[in-house]
Scaffold this motif. Structure first.
Motif, PDB file in Angstrom:
ATOM      1  N   SER A  94       0.741  -1.209   0.047  1.00 26.58           N
ATOM      2  CA  SER A  94       0.183   0.038   0.068  1.00 26.58           C
ATOM      3  C   SER A  94       0.978   1.305  -0.023  1.00 26.58           C
ATOM      4  CB  SER A  94      -0.912  -0.105   1.188  1.00 26.58           C
ATOM      5  OG  SER A  94      -1.832  -1.109   1.083  1.00 26.58           O
ATOM      6  N   TYR A  97       2.486   1.669  -3.435  1.00 25.17           N
ATOM      7  CA  TYR A  97       1.497   2.102  -4.444  1.00 25.17           C
ATOM      8  C   TYR A  97       1.133   3.453  -4.227  1.00 25.17           C
ATOM      9  CZ  TYR A  97      -3.129   2.946  -6.589  1.00 25.17           C
ATOM     10  OH  TYR A  97      -4.183   3.316  -7.430  1.00 25.17           O
ATOM     11  N   SER A  98       1.040   3.995  -2.838  1.00 27.92           N
ATOM     12  CA  SER A  98       0.500   5.530  -2.738  1.00 27.92           C
ATOM     13  C   SER A  98       2.046   6.366  -3.162  1.00 27.92           C
ATOM     14  CB  SER A  98       0.331   5.567  -1.378  1.00 27.92           C
ATOM     15  OG  SER A  98       1.270   5.316  -0.369  1.00 27.92           O
ATOM     16  N   MET A 101       2.028   6.656  -6.781  1.00 27.05           N
ATOM     17  CA  MET A 101       0.734   7.544  -7.199  1.00 27.05           C
ATOM     18  C   MET A 101       1.214   9.047  -6.954  1.00 27.05           C
ATOM     19  SD  MET A 101      -1.871   7.265  -8.769  1.00 27.05           S
ATOM     20  CE  MET A 101      -3.516   6.755  -8.839  1.00 27.05           C
ATOM     21  N   GLN A 102       1.613   9.190  -5.529  1.00 26.62           N
ATOM     22  CA  GLN A 102       2.036  10.754  -5.267  1.00 26.62           C
ATOM     23  C   GLN A 102       3.172  11.258  -5.946  1.00 26.62           C
ATOM     24  OE1 GLN A 102       3.363  10.828  -1.099  1.00 26.62           O
ATOM     25  NE2 GLN A 102       4.238  12.585  -1.244  1.00 26.62           N
ATOM     26  N   ASP A 107      -0.364   4.513 -11.514  1.00 31.44           N
ATOM     27  CA  ASP A 107      -1.063   3.754 -10.747  1.00 31.44           C
ATOM     28  C   ASP A 107      -0.626   2.204 -11.083  1.00 31.44           C
ATOM     29  OD1 ASP A 107      -3.190   1.851  -9.977  1.00 31.44           O
ATOM     30  OD2 ASP A 107      -4.678   3.154 -10.640  1.00 31.44           O
ATOM     31  N   THR A 129       7.780  10.602   0.818  1.00 36.58           N
ATOM     32  CA  THR A 129       6.604   9.795   0.743  1.00 36.58           C
ATOM     33  C   THR A 129       6.343   9.390   2.063  1.00 36.58           C
ATOM     34  OG1 THR A 129       7.522   7.885  -0.283  1.00 36.58           O
ATOM     35  CG2 THR A 129       6.734   9.396  -1.732  1.00 36.58           C
TER      36      THR A 129
END
Length: 182
Positions: A94, A97-98, A101-102, A107, A129
């Motif tokens: 997770s 993934y984030s 994306m950030q 994605d 991040t």
């Protein structure tokens, strides 16, 4: 790991016993490979990584797959400091993934065909991040009394490009120079 930007394409083969075998390079295949590597050796099946013929010499093939999964890099140089594991692709999914994306607007659920080495290069470039915060927390050593300046010197020594002198090398060279007069 270092991507060679002078090459037209990234590698998609490994060599086992003098023969070349095509492999799948999608990052999700390699995340699965790393997960399987946790299993006892007799339970490991890596055939899904091959795009066509599979080498008969399984131990040699595994060694080559491991090299592909974790390509060597000259930088950063080892600093002699150990450390525990700071990233787990399964547990940190997770956060990874984030972070993608950030940082990049990628994605990872829909990132069809993203080459493993591109994924690794993007991982190396992540900064600012939540994943970086978690990894930093995992690296924290309350007994380490290294000053900020000492930490920067270690980082410089680890990342100094070939042909450039490290702080220690420069200091040693200056000391040898001074000794030659005395």
């Amino acid at each position: 790991m270092t991507l060679d930007l002078t090459k037209a394409v990234l590698p998609s083969t490994i060599s086992v016993g003098g023969r070349t075998y095509r492999i799948r390079t999608w990052f999700k295949h390699w995340l699965r490979f790393l997960e399987i590597c946790r299993n006892p050796e007799e339970e490991r099946d890596f055939s899904f990584l091959f795009d066509g013929e599979i080498p008969e010499d399984k131990p040699a093939a595994l060694a080559e797959l491991e090299k592909f999964a974790s390509p060597e890099s000259e930088l950063p140089r080892p600093t002699g400091e150990g450390g525990g594991k700071v990233l787990d692709y399964a547990y940190d999914g997770s956060l990874i993934y984030s972070a993608f994306m950030q940082q990049y607007g990628i994605d990872l659920i829909d990132a069809e065909g993203l080459h493993w080495w591109k994924f690794l290069a993007l991982m190396e470039g992540l900064h600012g991040t939540k994943l970086n915060d978690v990894m930093e927390a995992r690296m924290y050593d309350p007994d380490d009394k290294t000053t900020y300046d000492e930490a920067k010197k270690k980082a410089r020594a680890a990342w100094t490009l070939e042909g450039l002198e490290t702080v220690e090398e420069k200091s040693d060279a200056e000391a040898r120079f001074e000794e030659s007069f005395g």
